[in-house]
Design an enzyme around this catalytic site. Structure first.
Site, short mmCIF file in Angstrom:
data_model
loop_
_atom_site.label_atom_id
_atom_site.label_comp_id
_atom_site.label_asym_id
_atom_site.label_seq_id
_atom_site.Cartn_x
_atom_site.Cartn_y
_atom_site.Cartn_z
N ASP A 95 -3.12 -4.72 5.77
CA ASP A 95 -2.07 -3.74 6.00
C ASP A 95 -2.36 -2.60 5.05
O ASP A 95 -2.67 -2.81 3.87
CB ASP A 95 -0.68 -4.31 5.76
CG ASP A 95 0.38 -3.43 6.41
OD1 ASP A 95 0.35 -3.30 7.65
OD2 ASP A 95 1.20 -2.84 5.69
N THR B 7 -6.52 -7.10 13.79
CA THR B 7 -6.06 -5.73 13.98
C THR B 7 -6.52 -5.21 15.33
O THR B 7 -7.56 -5.63 15.84
CB THR B 7 -6.59 -4.79 12.87
OG1 THR B 7 -6.12 -3.47 13.13
CG2 THR B 7 -8.10 -4.77 12.80
N GLY C 124 -7.17 8.24 11.42
CA GLY C 124 -5.85 8.42 10.80
C GLY C 124 -5.74 9.66 9.92
O GLY C 124 -6.04 10.78 10.32
N LYS D 91 -10.11 0.74 12.12
CA LYS D 91 -10.20 -0.37 11.15
C LYS D 91 -11.26 -1.37 11.57
O LYS D 91 -12.02 -1.86 10.74
CB LYS D 91 -8.87 -1.11 11.10
CG LYS D 91 -7.80 -0.49 10.24
CD LYS D 91 -6.70 -1.53 10.10
CE LYS D 91 -5.48 -0.98 9.44
NZ LYS D 91 -4.42 -2.01 9.37
N LYS E 15 -17.73 6.14 2.87
CA LYS E 15 -16.32 5.71 2.98
C LYS E 15 -16.24 4.20 2.82
O LYS E 15 -15.35 3.68 2.13
CB LYS E 15 -15.70 6.15 4.31
CG LYS E 15 -14.25 5.66 4.41
CD LYS E 15 -13.47 6.02 5.64
CE LYS E 15 -12.07 5.41 5.54
NZ LYS E 15 -11.26 5.50 6.76
N ASN F 52 -6.49 -1.79 15.68
CA ASN F 52 -6.83 -0.40 15.34
C ASN F 52 -8.36 -0.25 15.38
O ASN F 52 -9.07 -0.85 14.58
CB ASN F 52 -6.25 -0.12 13.95
CG ASN F 52 -6.58 1.27 13.44
OD1 ASN F 52 -7.69 1.76 13.60
ND2 ASN F 52 -5.61 1.90 12.82
N ASP G 56 -7.50 10.54 7.42
CA ASP G 56 -8.74 10.93 6.73
C ASP G 56 -8.99 12.44 6.66
O ASP G 56 -9.42 12.94 5.61
CB ASP G 56 -9.96 10.22 7.35
CG ASP G 56 -10.04 8.76 6.94
OD1 ASP G 56 -9.34 8.37 5.99
OD2 ASP G 56 -10.81 8.00 7.56
N HIS H 84 -10.08 2.23 0.08
CA HIS H 84 -9.11 1.18 -0.25
C HIS H 84 -9.46 -0.12 0.45
O HIS H 84 -9.40 -1.20 -0.12
CB HIS H 84 -7.72 1.67 0.14
CG HIS H 84 -7.66 2.26 1.54
ND1 HIS H 84 -8.56 3.20 1.98
CD2 HIS H 84 -6.84 2.03 2.59
CE1 HIS H 84 -8.28 3.51 3.24
NE2 HIS H 84 -7.24 2.81 3.63
P1 IMP Z 1 -1.37 -0.71 9.79
O1 IMP Z 1 -2.29 -0.93 10.95
O2 IMP Z 1 0.03 -1.11 10.02
O3 IMP Z 1 -1.97 -1.28 8.53
O4 IMP Z 1 -1.28 0.87 9.61
C1 IMP Z 1 -2.20 1.55 8.89
C2 IMP Z 1 -1.99 3.03 9.08
O5 IMP Z 1 -2.24 3.66 7.81
C3 IMP Z 1 -3.00 3.62 10.05
O6 IMP Z 1 -2.51 3.70 11.35
C4 IMP Z 1 -3.24 5.00 9.43
O7 IMP Z 1 -2.22 5.86 9.84
C5 IMP Z 1 -3.11 4.74 7.95
N1 IMP Z 1 -4.42 4.36 7.38
C6 IMP Z 1 -4.79 3.15 6.89
N2 IMP Z 1 -6.06 3.17 6.46
C7 IMP Z 1 -6.52 4.40 6.70
C8 IMP Z 1 -7.78 5.02 6.49
O8 IMP Z 1 -8.77 4.42 6.03
N3 IMP Z 1 -7.85 6.31 6.84
C9 IMP Z 1 -6.81 7.02 7.34
N4 IMP Z 1 -5.63 6.48 7.61
C10 IMP Z 1 -5.47 5.18 7.27
#
Ligand code: IMP
Length: 199
Positions: free
Chosen positions: A69, A7, A150, A12, A172, A9, A152, A177
């Site tokens: 994801d 990832t 995100g 994350k 957290k 992000n 939160d 999740h």
């Molecule tokens: P991915 O990187 O395609 O899995 O996108 C996940 C998206 O879901 C993130 O960019 C956030 O917008 C949202 N998301 C996933 N996990 C969280 C979390 O723990 N807190 C807040 N937003 C989350």
């Protein structure tokens, strides 16, 4: 012993590093492989996208890979933004504002939602483990707190009396999740660490 966390992000990565620290393995991220293009996340489910990311990065690097994801499913919006959580609007602030606007006038008891995470761990060719974790809550009336990332600040956590962004990171990382999906993966990760050390 290296594990690639697939990832880009930053939120994350921070959480995964904290949750995975007890394993005592070296974590790599896609930043170390700038020549590798991003994975295409065009699946219709969290499972499909998590598998796409994990397979993409495993094939490109040959490293044992962990991908997740995740997203937010809001009951009053038929599960939206769901797999499209990251693309719901251009910026974090716009995404949160768009969600609050979509729920304008809806009473707290009808604002139920959950964060969902599907984690995939690939140890070797064809050796894939998929686990899911969820965290229940409601969409709050306004953003509160500056922890996490995100959605939160607008996610009121069931049983905690505050938003996810107001929880200390350690809390957290026990109830989210992502924490739950990884807890379900833990036996496989521990087995992998033991086997690799023996070999
Ligand atoms: P991915 O990187 O395609 O899995 O996108 C996940 C998206 O879901 C993130 O960019 C956030 O917008 C949202 N998301 C996933 N996990 C969280 C979390 O723990 N807190 C807040 N937003 C989350």
């Amino acid at each position: 012993m290296k594990l690639l966390i697939a990832t880009q992000n930053a939120g994350k990565i921070r959480e995964l590093e904290a949750i995975l620290a007890p394993l005592g393995v070296t974590l790599s991220t896609p930043e170390e492989f700038l020549e590798v293009p991003e994975a295409i996340e065009d699946g219709e489910t969290f499972e499909e996208n998590a598998l796409k990311k994990a397979r993409h990065w495993f094939m490109a690097t040959g490293l044992p890979t962990l991908a997740d994801d995740s997203g937010l499913m809001v009951d009053a919006l038929d599960g939206e933004p769901g797999v499209r959580s990251a693309r719901y609007a251009p910026t974090v602030e716009e995404r949160n504002a768009k969600l609050l606007a979509a729920l304008e006038g809806i009473l707290p008891e009808r604002r139920t939602a959950r964060f969902v995470c599907v984690a995939v761990f690939i140890r070797g060719h064809g050796d894939e483990v998929i686990r899911r974790g969820t965290c229940e809550g409601r969409i709050h009336s306004e953003p509160r707190g500056d922890g996490g990332f995100g959605y939160d600040p607008i996610f009121w956590v069931e049983g905690h009396g505050c938003t996810m962004a107001e929880l200390p990171a350690q809390v957290k990382n026990q109830i989210s999740h992502r924490a739950r999906a990884l807890a379900a993966l833990q036996p496989d990760l521990i087995e992998w660490v033991k086997t690799s050390r023996r070999g």
